[in-house]
Write a protein that holds these residues in place. Structure first.
Motif, short mmCIF file in Angstrom:
data_model
loop_
_atom_site.label_atom_id
_atom_site.label_comp_id
_atom_site.label_asym_id
_atom_site.label_seq_id
_atom_site.Cartn_x
_atom_site.Cartn_y
_atom_site.Cartn_z
N HIS A 179 0.80 -1.22 0.00
CA HIS A 179 0.00 0.00 0.00
C HIS A 179 0.84 1.28 0.00
O HIS A 179 0.43 2.27 -0.61
CB HIS A 179 -0.93 0.03 1.22
N ILE A 180 2.01 1.24 0.64
CA ILE A 180 2.72 2.52 0.87
C ILE A 180 4.14 2.60 0.32
O ILE A 180 4.68 3.69 0.20
CB ILE A 180 2.74 2.86 2.38
N ASN A 181 4.74 1.47 -0.01
CA ASN A 181 6.12 1.48 -0.50
C ASN A 181 6.11 1.29 -2.01
O ASN A 181 6.06 0.18 -2.52
CB ASN A 181 6.93 0.38 0.18
N GLU A 182 6.18 2.40 -2.72
CA GLU A 182 6.04 2.37 -4.18
C GLU A 182 7.13 1.55 -4.85
O GLU A 182 6.87 0.84 -5.83
CB GLU A 182 5.97 3.79 -4.73
N GLU A 183 8.35 1.63 -4.36
CA GLU A 183 9.46 0.88 -4.97
C GLU A 183 9.28 -0.62 -4.77
O GLU A 183 9.42 -1.40 -5.71
CB GLU A 183 10.80 1.35 -4.41
N ALA A 184 8.98 -1.06 -3.56
CA ALA A 184 8.79 -2.49 -3.29
C ALA A 184 7.55 -3.01 -4.00
O ALA A 184 7.54 -4.14 -4.51
CB ALA A 184 8.69 -2.73 -1.78
#
Length: 149
Positions: A41-46
């Motif tokens: 939901h929050i870590n765009e790279e992962a």
């Protein structure tokens, strides 16, 4: 409309909301409010490394958008209403993820409008949350609301 007039619409498509964007900012705010900071939901790279190719909205965020979508829809309003409260859901299914930046809107089908006590009506609707440009909806749920007139 009177509750009786609404009851006459059982089985019909009842309302459609405006489109609303599920921005990354909204997703991050929901994560903070609920403490659900799962990387998808929050870590765009992962999240780019997942089959979704980026972050997605929480299913419960999508579900919690129903009051906003309802308020921004063409849903008929009950005449003389003093109060409305959520009563619960019979079933909820999360069908497809809502990717960050996508727009959603709601569709309502009236399943039941029944007077439970004098001046107290229970409405049951099927709500489908559509994702703009996608074949599958984000969710389908059956939801009940109590109206006090």
């Amino acid at each position: 409309m009177t509750p009786q007039e609404i009851a006459a619409k059982v089985g019909e498509h009842f309302a459609t909301s405006e489109w609303v964007e599920m921005s990354q900012e909204r997703i991050n705010q929901f994560a903070d409010a609920t403490g659900d900071h799962q990387f998808i939901h929050i870590n765009e790279e992962a999240a780019k490394m997942t089959p979704f190719g980026g972050t997605i909205a929480h299913g419960f965020l999508t579900l919690s958008m129903i009051p906003y979508l309802s308020a921004n829809s063409d849903m008929p309003r009950v005449d003389g209403i003093k109060m409305a409260v959520n009563y619960g859901g019979n079933k909820t299914r999360f069908i497809a993820p809502v990717r960050s930046g996508k727009r959603i809107r709601g569709h309502w089908k009236l399943l039941e409008m029944a007077e439970k006590r004098p001046g107290q009506w229970q409405q049951t609707v099927e709500i489908t949350i559509e994702i703009e440009g996608e074949d599958k909806p984000a969710l389908i749920c059956e939801w009940m609301t109590l109206y006090f007139c």
